[in-house]
Design a protein around this motif. Structure first.
Motif, PDB file in Angstrom:
ATOM      1  N   ASP A  62       6.101  -3.482  -8.179  1.00  0.00           N
ATOM      2  CA  ASP A  62       4.879  -2.744  -8.490  1.00  0.00           C
ATOM      3  C   ASP A  62       3.865  -2.734  -7.351  1.00  0.00           C
ATOM      4  N   GLU A  63       4.263  -3.153  -6.164  1.00  0.00           N
ATOM      5  CA  GLU A  63       3.341  -3.203  -5.031  1.00  0.00           C
ATOM      6  C   GLU A  63       2.796  -1.819  -4.672  1.00  0.00           C
ATOM      7  N   MET A  64       3.668  -0.831  -4.586  1.00  0.00           N
ATOM      8  CA  MET A  64       3.236   0.521  -4.241  1.00  0.00           C
ATOM      9  C   MET A  64       2.351   1.094  -5.336  1.00  0.00           C
ATOM     10  N   LEU A  65       2.687   0.829  -6.579  1.00  0.00           N
ATOM     11  CA  LEU A  65       1.894   1.326  -7.695  1.00  0.00           C
ATOM     12  C   LEU A  65       0.499   0.718  -7.677  1.00  0.00           C
ATOM     13  N   PHE A  66       0.400  -0.567  -7.375  1.00  0.00           N
ATOM     14  CA  PHE A  66      -0.900  -1.222  -7.269  1.00  0.00           C
ATOM     15  C   PHE A  66      -1.731  -0.586  -6.153  1.00  0.00           C
TER      16      PHE A  66
END
Length: 107
Positions: free
Chosen positions: A54-58
């Protein structure tokens, strides 16, 4: 579609970029192309995975919030951004009227 899909976030970012006055077509915008490229690069597939799922989503959500804040800031500056105002002007903005002051000579 995954539960934590970036599609709604990217859609909102494109909306905010248009609202902030993007001149060119949204698909031709370098910023939007970079965002879409990052989303595709961090997409989780069988062959590759990103560092954190979820790094990109964050990061996309943080950028979305930033653009939303810039938009609200510009609206507030347009509405109230004249800088220092007199007491009379401030009272008038909130719907109040100051009492008329009498000079010492009139008393």
């Amino acid at each position: 579609m995954r539960q934590n899909s970036a599609i709604p976030v990217v859609r909102n970012i494109s909306h905010l970029l248009r609202k902030l006055g993007l001149k060119e077509k949204i698909t031709q915008s370098p910023s939007m192309r970079a965002i879409i490229s990052e989303c595709r690069k961090h997409d989780v597939t069988d062959e590759r995975t990103c560092r954190s799922r979820d790094e990109m989503l964050f990061t996309a959500r943080a950028y979305d919030k930033y653009l939303e804040s810039v938009s609200k800031y510009r609206e507030l500056v347009a509405m109230y951004g004249k800088g220092e105002v007199s007491i009379e002007e401030a009272a008038r903005k909130v719907g109040l009227k100051l009492p008329e002051s009498k000079s010492i000579e009139e008393r």
